[in-house]
Enzyme design. Structure first.
Site, PDB file in Angstrom:
ATOM      1  N   HIS A   1      26.470   7.250 -28.021  1.00  0.00           N
ATOM      2  CA  HIS A   1      25.522   7.863 -27.939  1.00  0.00           C
ATOM      3  C   HIS A   1      24.718   9.401 -28.341  1.00  0.00           C
ATOM      4  CE1 HIS A   1      26.787  10.438 -24.869  1.00  0.00           C
ATOM      5  NE2 HIS A   1      27.134   9.430 -24.253  1.00  0.00           N
TER       6      HIS A   1
ATOM      7  N   HIS B   1      14.034  14.424 -20.571  1.00  0.00           N
ATOM      8  CA  HIS B   1      14.194  14.205 -21.761  1.00  0.00           C
ATOM      9  C   HIS B   1      12.443  14.822 -22.322  1.00  0.00           C
ATOM     10  CE1 HIS B   1      16.853  10.200 -21.349  1.00  0.00           C
ATOM     11  NE2 HIS B   1      17.478  11.827 -21.533  1.00  0.00           N
TER      12      HIS B   1
ATOM     13  N   GLU C   1      28.581  17.623 -19.205  1.00  0.00           N
ATOM     14  CA  GLU C   1      26.814  17.835 -19.842  1.00  0.00           C
ATOM     15  C   GLU C   1      26.692  18.870 -19.222  1.00  0.00           C
ATOM     16  OE1 GLU C   1      23.525  14.425 -19.102  1.00  0.00           O
ATOM     17  OE2 GLU C   1      22.518  15.806 -20.393  1.00  0.00           O
TER      18      GLU C   1
ATOM     19  N   HIS D   1      19.422  16.255 -26.445  1.00  0.00           N
ATOM     20  CA  HIS D   1      17.763  16.338 -26.160  1.00  0.00           C
ATOM     21  C   HIS D   1      17.483  17.554 -26.256  1.00  0.00           C
ATOM     22  CE1 HIS D   1      18.135  15.573 -21.574  1.00  0.00           C
ATOM     23  NE2 HIS D   1      19.345  14.648 -21.858  1.00  0.00           N
TER      24      HIS D   1
ATOM     25  N   TYR E   1      33.970   6.007 -23.784  1.00  0.00           N
ATOM     26  CA  TYR E   1      33.845   4.468 -22.688  1.00  0.00           C
ATOM     27  C   TYR E   1      34.888   4.411 -23.117  1.00  0.00           C
ATOM     28  CZ  TYR E   1      30.021   8.095 -22.220  1.00  0.00           C
ATOM     29  OH  TYR E   1      28.680   9.254 -22.095  1.00  0.00           O
TER      30      TYR E   1
ATOM     31  N   ASP F   1      25.991  11.878 -12.876  1.00  0.00           N
ATOM     32  CA  ASP F   1      24.896  12.750 -13.933  1.00  0.00           C
ATOM     33  C   ASP F   1      24.216  12.679 -13.228  1.00  0.00           C
ATOM     34  OD1 ASP F   1      23.114  13.366 -15.805  1.00  0.00           O
ATOM     35  OD2 ASP F   1      23.509  11.712 -17.185  1.00  0.00           O
TER      36      ASP F   1
ATOM     37  N   ASP G   1       0.420  -1.035   0.161  1.00  0.00           N
ATOM     38  CA  ASP G   1      -0.021  -0.123   0.005  1.00  0.00           C
ATOM     39  C   ASP G   1       0.865   1.234  -0.288  1.00  0.00           C
ATOM     40  OD1 ASP G   1       1.644  -0.849   2.750  1.00  0.00           O
ATOM     41  OD2 ASP G   1      -0.805   0.469   4.006  1.00  0.00           O
TER      42      ASP G   1
ATOM     43  N   GLU H   1      26.859  16.844 -24.639  1.00  0.00           N
ATOM     44  CA  GLU H   1      26.652  16.247 -23.577  1.00  0.00           C
ATOM     45  C   GLU H   1      27.208  15.311 -23.925  1.00  0.00           C
ATOM     46  OE1 GLU H   1      23.922  12.904 -22.467  1.00  0.00           O
ATOM     47  OE2 GLU H   1      22.258  14.367 -22.347  1.00  0.00           O
TER      48      GLU H   1
ATOM     49  N   HIS I   1      23.558   3.530 -18.022  1.00  0.00           N
ATOM     50  CA  HIS I   1      22.315   3.824 -17.912  1.00  0.00           C
ATOM     51  C   HIS I   1      22.667   3.390 -15.944  1.00  0.00           C
ATOM     52  CE1 HIS I   1      19.520   4.418 -20.952  1.00  0.00           C
ATOM     53  NE2 HIS I   1      19.920   4.884 -20.886  1.00  0.00           N
TER      54      HIS I   1
ATOM     55  N   ARG J   1      32.010  12.191 -19.284  1.00  0.00           N
ATOM     56  CA  ARG J   1      30.836  12.164 -20.412  1.00  0.00           C
ATOM     57  C   ARG J   1      30.812  14.193 -18.601  1.00  0.00           C
ATOM     58  NH1 ARG J   1      26.883   9.462 -19.809  1.00  0.00           N
ATOM     59  NH2 ARG J   1      25.564   9.802 -17.956  1.00  0.00           N
TER      60      ARG J   1
ATOM     61  N   ASP K   1      20.045  19.297 -15.918  1.00  0.00           N
ATOM     62  CA  ASP K   1      19.786  17.767 -16.254  1.00  0.00           C
ATOM     63  C   ASP K   1      21.578  18.123 -16.163  1.00  0.00           C
ATOM     64  OD1 ASP K   1      21.223  15.088 -17.352  1.00  0.00           O
ATOM     65  OD2 ASP K   1      20.061  15.038 -19.094  1.00  0.00           O
TER      66      ASP K   1
END
Ligand code: GLY
Ligand code: MN
Ligand code: MN
Length: 462
Positions: A358, A369, A432, A362, A413, A264, A40, A409, A247, A430, A275
């Site tokens: 990538h 996004h 960004e 965006h 890698y 990130d 719940d 960004e 991710h 990265r 972001d």
């Protein structure tokens, strides 16, 4: 109506005008449902962005109806003392018109009675396609009720149209209210990154057992203490090789001296995202190999920023970043010149995707996004070859205009592999930032945290 509700009223009026221009009808827009977490317990409630954009209202179980005539109706939860004792105050339909500037409001319990009445004799029903599970079926049910009454002279809408495209175009260009919030969100997130960098260096200096989750906690602390409601997305805090997992989440991995940490993370403030990614040495000092790749990603970001200005296309920053990265991969030996040739060959073959897989940005806004067509409306598709060598039809990417907000960004890698220079193994970087397209170029909203490696080292020493 107060200033902020008149802002939403203006947006609703713009929707009504667009409906009228497209042949009329009525738009139905539910907010997001509450989401069960387990048993719940529910996740913290997050409204639907389209709904909030047009109402500024964040109670669940609410609907907005906009007719092409300009009439607006809200359906919301009825007042209920018992539920309000447990869950908090409800606005209720009686107070809604004055508070939100809508023309009428009803209890959501009347949804199924009201909808056929609202839809009767309308040429078109507009609602967001493929975003609210079960909505299409609900609409069909109301239309069936109307269909059964056509012999009585009741008109049933002849067409169903997607509301998303119309709202996406509006949301793509941010107004001054939105830009002000995005700037504040960017500032808070930048401070959070500064705090995480400092904490990492301080913990390592003190010989403490520093983990990714320690930095995650620092980020959240900084977001919340400045009034942000939540992280705009699950923060990534990736130590060492974890940075090569795109991710990754913040886990229990230790922050080891001599390794990098990629964060990130961005806060959500009053319905708007930020972001930011920064990559820094856990102990505040880049090794030569780390610095070499960091400088390359930074050069790629600078090239992408220079290509972010009105008149350029959405893909121009990406293409600029890819060119710098591809050349850098050849220069550093990540890609062998003998095998892969020159920079144009590397771009053509897509060999750079081994280390950069990538896109460079965006749209960003209410959603991290964010919505918005990435291709230029009204242009014809042309034949192109995609990454896998297949022929695809693509329309040219969107022309950038002032008021658009996008991320920039680039990254690199490096997974261990045959022929990959060992000194670069497991480095993931990265950088960004969030950019507002302005009349002259673009304004970076997230530079409260440095990107220059010397500045990062200086900050982490302090
Ligand atoms: N944080 C999500 C992204 O960078 O796209
Ligand atoms: Mn991003
Ligand atoms: Mn990001």
């Amino acid at each position: 109506m107060n200033t902020s509700s008149s802002l939403y009223a203006r947006r609703r009026a713009a929707v009504a005008r667009a409906l009228k221009a497209a042949g009329g009808g009525v738009a139905l827009l539910p907010t997001a449902p509450e989401q069960s977490r387990n048993r719940d317990s529910h996740y913290a409630y997050r409204h639907d962005s389209y709904f909030y954009y047009l109402t500024g209202f964040d109670e669940p179980e609410s609907w907005l109806l906009i007719e092409a005539s300009g009439k607006t109706t809200l359906l919301c939860r009825p007042k209920n003392l018992e539920r309000e004792i447990w869950d908090g105050i409800r606005l209720g339909p009686k107070a809604a018109p004055a508070a939100l500037g809508v023309d009428a409001a009803h209890s959501v319990e009347r949804l199924d009675t009201l909808m056929p009445q609202v839809l009767a004799n309308q040429p078109t029903v507009w609602f967001p396609f493929a975003t609210h599970h079960g909505l299409q079926t609900q609409v069909e049910g109301w239309l069936e009720q109307l269909r059964a009454k056509v012999r009585l002279g009741v008109g049933c809408p002849q067409s169903q149209r997607d509301l998303c495209g119309l709202l996406d175009e509006m949301r793509l260009i941010k107004d001054s209210h939105e830009v002000a919030i995005l700037k504040r969100a960017g500032k808070i997130s930048a401070q959070a990154h500064v705090r995480a960098m400092r904490t990492s260096a301080a913990m390592l200096r003190a010989g403490l057992d520093a983990r990714e989750y320690h930095l995650d906690a620092e980020l959240l602390h900084e977001f919340r203490r400045h009034g942000s409601q939540a992280a705009a997305y699950t923060s990534i805090v990736a130590a060492g090789a974890n940075a090569c997992v795109l991710h990754y989440r913040a886990g229990p991995a230790p922050l080891k001296a001599g390794e990098l940490c990629l964060i990130d993370a961005g806060c959500e403030l009053d319905g708007y995202a930020s972001d930011i990614t920064r990559t820094f040495p856990t102990n505040g000092r880049f090794t030569p190999a780390q610095r070499q790749l960091y400088d390359l990603v930074l050069q790629a970001q600078k090239a992408a920023i220079a290509a972010t200005r009105p008149g350029k296309r959405f893909m121009d920053p990406h293409n600029a970043a890819v060119r710098v990265l591809a050349q850098g991969m050849l220069d550093t030996g990540l890609l062998s010149k003998q095998k892969h040739g020159r920079v144009d060959d590397v771009i053509e073959s897509g060999a750079y995707r081994q280390f950069y897989m990538h896109r460079t940005g965006h749209w960003m806004g209410m959603d991290v996004h964010d919505c918005g067509d990435y291709t230029e409306p009204g242009t014809r598709a042309r034949q192109e070859t995609d990454a896998t060598g297949q022929t695809v039809m693509r329309r040219p990417s969107r022309i950038l205009r002032p008021g658009m907000v996008l991320t920039i960004e680039p990254g690199i890698y490096v997974r261990p592999g045959k022929g990959v220079p060992r000194e670069f193994w497991n480095i993931g970087i990265r950088i960004e930032d969030d950019a507002l397209v302005t009349a002259q170029g673009c304004q970076l909203l997230t530079r409260g945290v440095p990107v220059e490696p010397d500045e990062i080292e200086a900050l982490m020493r302090g």
